[in-house]
Design a protein around this motif. Structure first.
Motif, short mmCIF file in Angstrom:
data_model
loop_
_atom_site.label_atom_id
_atom_site.label_comp_id
_atom_site.label_asym_id
_atom_site.label_seq_id
_atom_site.Cartn_x
_atom_site.Cartn_y
_atom_site.Cartn_z
N ASP A 1 0.84 -1.20 0.00
CA ASP A 1 0.00 0.00 0.00
C ASP A 1 0.87 1.25 0.00
O ASP A 1 1.86 1.33 0.73
N VAL A 2 0.49 2.23 -0.81
CA VAL A 2 1.14 3.53 -0.85
C VAL A 2 0.02 4.56 -0.80
O VAL A 2 -0.86 4.57 -1.67
N TYR A 3 0.05 5.42 0.23
CA TYR A 3 -1.05 6.37 0.39
C TYR A 3 -0.60 7.57 1.23
O TYR A 3 0.46 7.55 1.85
N ARG A 4 -1.45 8.59 1.22
CA ARG A 4 -1.23 9.77 2.05
C ARG A 4 -2.01 9.62 3.35
O ARG A 4 -3.14 9.12 3.34
N LYS A 5 -1.40 10.10 4.43
CA LYS A 5 -2.10 10.14 5.72
C LYS A 5 -1.63 11.41 6.41
O LYS A 5 -0.44 11.55 6.70
N ASN B 1 -0.08 14.74 6.73
CA ASN B 1 0.94 15.37 5.89
C ASN B 1 2.06 14.42 5.51
O ASN B 1 3.14 14.85 5.13
N HIS B 2 1.82 13.14 5.62
CA HIS B 2 2.86 12.15 5.37
C HIS B 2 2.48 11.22 4.22
O HIS B 2 1.32 11.05 3.88
N ILE B 3 3.51 10.61 3.66
CA ILE B 3 3.32 9.54 2.68
C ILE B 3 3.66 8.24 3.41
O ILE B 3 4.67 8.16 4.10
N ILE B 4 2.78 7.26 3.27
CA ILE B 4 2.97 5.97 3.93
C ILE B 4 3.15 4.89 2.87
O ILE B 4 2.39 4.83 1.90
N ILE B 5 4.16 4.06 3.08
CA ILE B 5 4.39 2.87 2.25
C ILE B 5 4.35 1.70 3.20
O ILE B 5 5.12 1.65 4.16
#
Length: 183
Positions: free
Chosen positions: A104-108, A110-114
């Motif tokens: 999964d790659v997504y925004r949460k 103000n961060h980008i999460i992988i």
């Protein structure tokens, strides 16, 4: 023939080890990524994950992914793709037969999460704390058939930290593992 094949396999393994050691050495520098550019992380994630999705299917593993569109990142695209490849490669290597792998790659906020998740053979809590240590392998007997050197996760961690992020690992059930990169 078997002897020649064994030498070739060992040569490939040593070449990978040397390349990884050179990468680690570069990551130890004060500024390991001097020329960061803005690139589409979403596209980079798709490019990186495509071969792993095919390999997972061929290995009869359940692979799912969720890559949010239009995520951009300022960084070293090749290094970020290498980090994602390391995490996906580990998920493929260490997931159990018929297991699950999720990318999964997504925004949460103000961060980008992988995130890379996979089911696996039971993993001990004490091993989790050392997974990012250089040359650490939780189960020495598994390294022969998986081909691991214990360097990949150290490279992944150094890459994430070189981009101002952090990487964590969780295994609440002991039968699955989840790597979380926050950038």
């Amino acid at each position: 023939d078997e002897w020649v094949e064994n030498i070739q396999n060992q040569s490939v393994r040593l070449a990978k080890l040397v390349n990884n050691l050179v990468t680690l050495s570069r990551l130890d520098e004060a500024r390991p990524f001097p020329e960061k550019i803005i690139f589409s992380l979403s596209e980079a994630a798709w490019e990186t994950s495509e071969p792993f999705a095919s390999l997972a299917k061929a290995s009869k593993k359940n692979y799912t992914q969720r890559i949010e569109d239009n995520i951009e990142l300022k960084g070293d695209k090749n290094a970020i793709q290498q980090m994602m490849s390391i995490l996906l490669d580990n998920a493929l290597r260490y997931s159990d037969a018929g297991g699950q792998i999720q990318f999964d790659v997504y925004r949460k906020s103000n961060h980008i999460i992988i995130e890379v998740f996979n089911t696996c053979e039971p993993i001990r809590k004490e091993d989790l704390a050392h997974l990012f240590d250089r040359f650490y392998r939780p189960d020495k007997s598994r390294s022969k058939h998986t081909g691991g050197t214990g360097i990949g996760l150290a490279i992944a961690k150094a890459t994430v930290e070189g981009h101002g992020g952090k990487i964590t690992v969780k295994s609440p059930s002991g039968n699955s593992i989840r790597f979380i990169v926050t950038l």
